[in-house]
Design a protein around this motif. Structure first.
Motif, PDB file in Angstrom:
ATOM      1  N   TYR A   1       0.837  -1.086   0.137  1.00 34.48           N
ATOM      2  CA  TYR A   1       0.077   0.025  -0.121  1.00 34.48           C
ATOM      3  C   TYR A   1       0.938   1.365  -0.131  1.00 34.48           C
ATOM      4  O   TYR A   1       0.639   2.316  -0.770  1.00 34.48           O
ATOM      5  N   HIS A   2       1.726   1.213   0.777  1.00 36.12           N
ATOM      6  CA  HIS A   2       2.779   2.429   0.870  1.00 36.12           C
ATOM      7  C   HIS A   2       3.753   2.435  -0.172  1.00 36.12           C
ATOM      8  O   HIS A   2       4.160   3.832  -0.250  1.00 36.12           O
ATOM      9  N   SER A   3       4.295   1.730  -0.899  1.00 39.84           N
ATOM     10  CA  SER A   3       5.078   1.608  -1.692  1.00 39.84           C
ATOM     11  C   SER A   3       4.383   1.812  -3.132  1.00 39.84           C
ATOM     12  O   SER A   3       4.716   2.872  -3.679  1.00 39.84           O
ATOM     13  N   CYS A   4       3.668   0.724  -3.619  1.00 45.62           N
ATOM     14  CA  CYS A   4       2.971   0.930  -4.707  1.00 45.62           C
ATOM     15  C   CYS A   4       1.863   1.755  -4.958  1.00 45.62           C
ATOM     16  O   CYS A   4       1.922   2.530  -5.919  1.00 45.62           O
ATOM     17  N   ILE A   5       1.030   1.696  -4.147  1.00 45.80           N
ATOM     18  CA  ILE A   5      -0.312   2.361  -4.480  1.00 45.80           C
ATOM     19  C   ILE A   5       0.083   3.743  -4.018  1.00 45.80           C
ATOM     20  O   ILE A   5      -0.361   4.802  -4.828  1.00 45.80           O
ATOM     21  N   THR A   6       0.715   4.202  -3.162  1.00 51.23           N
ATOM     22  CA  THR A   6       1.069   5.624  -2.761  1.00 51.23           C
ATOM     23  C   THR A   6       1.934   6.352  -3.979  1.00 51.23           C
ATOM     24  O   THR A   6       1.766   7.445  -4.422  1.00 51.23           O
ATOM     25  N   GLU A   7       2.906   5.560  -4.711  1.00 49.45           N
ATOM     26  CA  GLU A   7       3.766   5.963  -5.454  1.00 49.45           C
ATOM     27  C   GLU A   7       3.035   6.350  -6.683  1.00 49.45           C
ATOM     28  O   GLU A   7       3.275   7.183  -7.551  1.00 49.45           O
ATOM     29  N   PHE A   8       1.929   5.413  -7.185  1.00 54.18           N
ATOM     30  CA  PHE A   8       1.215   5.790  -8.360  1.00 54.18           C
ATOM     31  C   PHE A   8       0.152   6.814  -8.155  1.00 54.18           C
ATOM     32  O   PHE A   8       0.361   7.828  -9.194  1.00 54.18           O
ATOM     33  N   PHE A   9      -0.297   7.157  -6.816  1.00 51.06           N
ATOM     34  CA  PHE A   9      -1.225   8.432  -6.781  1.00 51.06           C
ATOM     35  C   PHE A   9      -0.407   9.447  -6.380  1.00 51.06           C
ATOM     36  O   PHE A   9      -0.816  10.701  -6.775  1.00 51.06           O
ATOM     37  N   ALA A  10       0.944   9.578  -6.020  1.00 49.29           N
ATOM     38  CA  ALA A  10       1.978  10.836  -5.682  1.00 49.29           C
ATOM     39  C   ALA A  10       2.948  10.473  -5.842  1.00 49.29           C
ATOM     40  O   ALA A  10       3.918  10.159  -4.983  1.00 49.29           O
ATOM     41  N   PRO A  11       3.488  10.236  -7.066  1.00 52.21           N
ATOM     42  CA  PRO A  11       4.820   9.853  -7.521  1.00 52.21           C
ATOM     43  C   PRO A  11       5.831  11.225  -7.182  1.00 52.21           C
ATOM     44  O   PRO A  11       5.474  12.322  -6.893  1.00 52.21           O
ATOM     45  N   LYS A  12       7.137  10.360  -6.971  1.00 53.08           N
ATOM     46  CA  LYS A  12       8.279  11.264  -6.823  1.00 53.08           C
ATOM     47  C   LYS A  12       8.357  12.405  -7.807  1.00 53.08           C
ATOM     48  O   LYS A  12       8.058  12.130  -8.845  1.00 53.08           O
ATOM     49  N   ASN A  13       8.827  13.570  -7.603  1.00 49.86           N
ATOM     50  CA  ASN A  13       8.966  14.951  -8.513  1.00 49.86           C
ATOM     51  C   ASN A  13       7.578  15.167  -8.997  1.00 49.86           C
ATOM     52  O   ASN A  13       7.452  16.118  -9.806  1.00 49.86           O
ATOM     53  N   ASP A  14       6.575  14.768  -8.343  1.00 55.69           N
ATOM     54  CA  ASP A  14       5.120  15.351  -8.616  1.00 55.69           C
ATOM     55  C   ASP A  14       4.955  15.526 -10.178  1.00 55.69           C
ATOM     56  O   ASP A  14       4.452  16.480 -10.650  1.00 55.69           O
ATOM     57  N   VAL A  15       5.344  14.700 -11.232  1.00 54.25           N
ATOM     58  CA  VAL A  15       5.161  14.686 -12.371  1.00 54.25           C
ATOM     59  C   VAL A  15       3.612  14.743 -12.849  1.00 54.25           C
ATOM     60  O   VAL A  15       3.235  15.108 -13.857  1.00 54.25           O
ATOM     61  N   TRP A  16       3.042  13.824 -11.941  1.00 57.97           N
ATOM     62  CA  TRP A  16       1.470  13.843 -12.026  1.00 57.97           C
ATOM     63  C   TRP A  16       0.953  13.912 -10.516  1.00 57.97           C
ATOM     64  O   TRP A  16       1.624  13.624  -9.556  1.00 57.97           O
ATOM     65  N   TYR A  17      -0.317  14.148 -10.464  1.00 55.92           N
ATOM     66  CA  TYR A  17      -0.942  14.170  -9.289  1.00 55.92           C
ATOM     67  C   TYR A  17      -2.494  13.658  -9.110  1.00 55.92           C
ATOM     68  O   TYR A  17      -3.160  13.576 -10.282  1.00 55.92           O
ATOM     69  N   GLU A  18      -3.115  13.372  -8.078  1.00 56.65           N
ATOM     70  CA  GLU A  18      -4.487  12.984  -8.088  1.00 56.65           C
ATOM     71  C   GLU A  18      -5.318  14.079  -7.888  1.00 56.65           C
ATOM     72  O   GLU A  18      -5.104  14.693  -6.555  1.00 56.65           O
ATOM     73  N   ASP A  19      -6.343  14.441  -8.599  1.00 55.74           N
ATOM     74  CA  ASP A  19      -7.176  15.330  -8.347  1.00 55.74           C
ATOM     75  C   ASP A  19      -8.405  14.545  -7.557  1.00 55.74           C
ATOM     76  O   ASP A  19      -9.207  13.951  -8.592  1.00 55.74           O
ATOM     77  N   SER A  20      -8.636  14.625  -6.675  1.00 53.98           N
ATOM     78  CA  SER A  20      -9.463  13.770  -5.656  1.00 53.98           C
ATOM     79  C   SER A  20     -11.219  14.209  -6.221  1.00 53.98           C
ATOM     80  O   SER A  20     -11.825  13.413  -5.991  1.00 53.98           O
ATOM     81  N   ARG A  21     -11.281  15.470  -6.623  1.00 51.90           N
ATOM     82  CA  ARG A  21     -12.689  15.757  -7.058  1.00 51.90           C
ATOM     83  C   ARG A  21     -12.982  15.108  -8.302  1.00 51.90           C
ATOM     84  O   ARG A  21     -14.060  14.742  -8.419  1.00 51.90           O
ATOM     85  N   SER A  22     -12.140  14.506  -9.018  1.00 50.95           N
ATOM     86  CA  SER A  22     -12.382  13.552 -10.376  1.00 50.95           C
ATOM     87  C   SER A  22     -13.001  12.426 -10.101  1.00 50.95           C
ATOM     88  O   SER A  22     -13.686  11.897 -10.750  1.00 50.95           O
ATOM     89  N   ALA A  23     -12.656  12.070  -8.911  1.00 53.49           N
ATOM     90  CA  ALA A  23     -13.219  10.532  -8.745  1.00 53.49           C
ATOM     91  C   ALA A  23     -14.603  10.811  -8.233  1.00 53.49           C
ATOM     92  O   ALA A  23     -15.047   9.616  -8.507  1.00 53.49           O
TER      93      ALA A  23
END
Length: 163
Positions: free
Chosen positions: A91-113
Motif C-alpha cells: 500500500y505504501h510503496s506501490c499504491i502511494t507511488e502511483f497516486f503521488a509519485p516522486k517529482n510530482d510529474v502527475w497528481y491525483e485530483d480527488s474531485r475527479s473521482a
C-alpha cells in the motif's frame, strides 16, 4: 481478519501486481525517449525523462511487492502477520507511488473521482501513449487502494499497541 481472508487478499494483490508489472514493463521495454518526443509536438524532454523515471521506480516497487506476495503465499503454514505487513508495505510503496509519485510529474485530483473521470492529472502535457498507460492502470490502482486502506490504519494501530 481470518487467515483465509488475508490469504485471498494477498492472492488478489499478487494478480494485480503481476498485471501491473507486465503493463508497465512492456511499455518501458518498447518506448524510447525519442519515441515519446516524436509522439507530441513541442514535447518537453526533461519532463518526459521524469515521467519515465517515475514509471521505472513504480515498476520496481511493484516487482518487489509481487515477489513479497509470492514468498508469503508459498510459506507453509500461511503466516497472517507476515501477509498483513506485506500488504501494508505494498500500500505504501506501490499504491502511494502511483497516486503521488516522486517529482510530482502527475497528481491525483480527488474531485475527479466523484465525477467518474480519471483522477490522475499531469503537470504538463504527456505523450499520448504514456497518458493512455496511466489511464489504463488507474482503475485497478483505485480498487487496490480501497482494498488495502484497511491495512494502513490496522497496521499502525497494532504497532502503537505493541509499544
Amino acid at each position: 481478519m481470518g487467515n483465509s481472508i488475508v490469504m485471498n487478499q494477498t492472492k488478489q494483490v499478487e494478480a494485480f501486481l503481476q498485471q501491473t508489472v507486465q503493463a508497465i514493463a512492456g511499455y518501458l521495454n518498447e518506448i524510447t525517449l525519442t519515441g515519446l518526443l516524436n509522439e507530441q509536438e513541442n514535447g518537453d524532454k526533461a519532463y518526459y525523462e521524469l515521467l519515465l523515471s517515475n514509471l521505472r521506480r513504480l515498476v520496481v516497487y511493484c516487482e518487489e511487492g509481487l515477489e513479497a506476495c509470492r514468498i508469503v503465499l508459498n510459506d507453509e503454514p500461511f503466516r497472517k502477520a507476515a501477509a498483513e505487513k506485506t500488504l501494508y508495505r505494498i500500500y505504501h510503496s506501490c499504491i502511494t507511488e502511483f497516486f503521488a509519485p516522486k517529482n510530482d510529474v502527475w497528481y491525483e485530483d480527488s474531485r475527479s473521482a466523484y465525477t467518474g473521470r480519471n483522477s490522475i492529472k499531469f503537470r504538463q502535457t504527456p505523450p499520448p501513449s504514456l497518458k493512455a498507460l496511466v489511464a489504463s492502470l488507474e482503475s485497478s490502482f483505485q480498487a487496490m487502494r480501497e482494498e488495502l486502506e484497511f491495512y494502513e490504519t490496522d497496521y499502525r494501530t497494532k504497532m502503537l499497541q505493541s509499544k
